[in-house]
Design a protein around this motif. Sequence first.
Motif: not given
Length: 281
Positions: A124-126, A146-148, A152-157, A248-260
């Motif tokens: 979701g953070f993407q 960076k995730p965008h 290029p069109h989204i990055h530019q927006l 719980g406190f697993k890492r998010g699918t996008g690589g973030t710390g999830g809950v943290s």
Amino acid sequence: MTNENKPYDPAKEGAQMSFDGRMSYGDYLQIDKILDAQKPLSTAHDEMLFIIQHQTSELWMRLAIHELIAARNALRNDDLAPAFKMLARVARIFEQLNSAWDVLRTMTPSEYTEFRNTLGQSSGFQSQQYRQVEYILGNRNKAMLKPHAHKPHIHQLLDDELNQPSLYDEALRLLNRNGVDVPNEILTRDVREQHQPSSDVENAWKIVYQDTSKYWTLYELAEKLVDFEDYFRRWRFNHVTTVERIIGFKRGTGGTGGVSYLRRMLEVELFPELWHVRTQL
């Protein structure tokens, strides 16, 4: 058989029942496209819930962006009545988004585990629209471009959004135009940078709150902004608790710390002086 028991036929009262060559409800709303947009990648029953919850959230965020951009333009042009209506609507949009977490929380950890691996690195953070909302409001973390970069069109927006004053920037400029001095270094700062809390800005809002009869319109603006951020904060909090409840406190699918990671986002203040000034009143 009495007339009361006969099936009701709307056509007898003039309802249009034939749509050959006419635009129907489904045509106008492009329902076929919407209902064809759910593509589960597993056989797990709850993946449909997960997809629809996020897709509907994106639709509400699209409306929020529409309203926030219009509200910002209205503030810029001193057209305050429509701006207040739009800000009130956005607050209610986030009330609706808050209710969506209640539905997602019916999914248990066991049910999510059945399809979580199919998500890959998506997270979701993407969300480009969520990032645009944050940028419009003034949370201008440039690292989140960076995730965008792969689109290029989204990055530019999003980059273009960083070049515009935020909603809060426009509120402070409006404050200054209406006789409540805001320091020039605040008004002329680099809008691509994050607004930093200022005691001078806090004192400016204090003037408004201490003489509401004189500054009623600015007072109303302040409360509209606080009302919106209140709902926005609840949305973030509900996001954290939903994620903790499901993974719980697993890492998010996008690589973030999830809950943290999400808890860190709870500390972000969009309109900081409007909250800090309450201690002075």
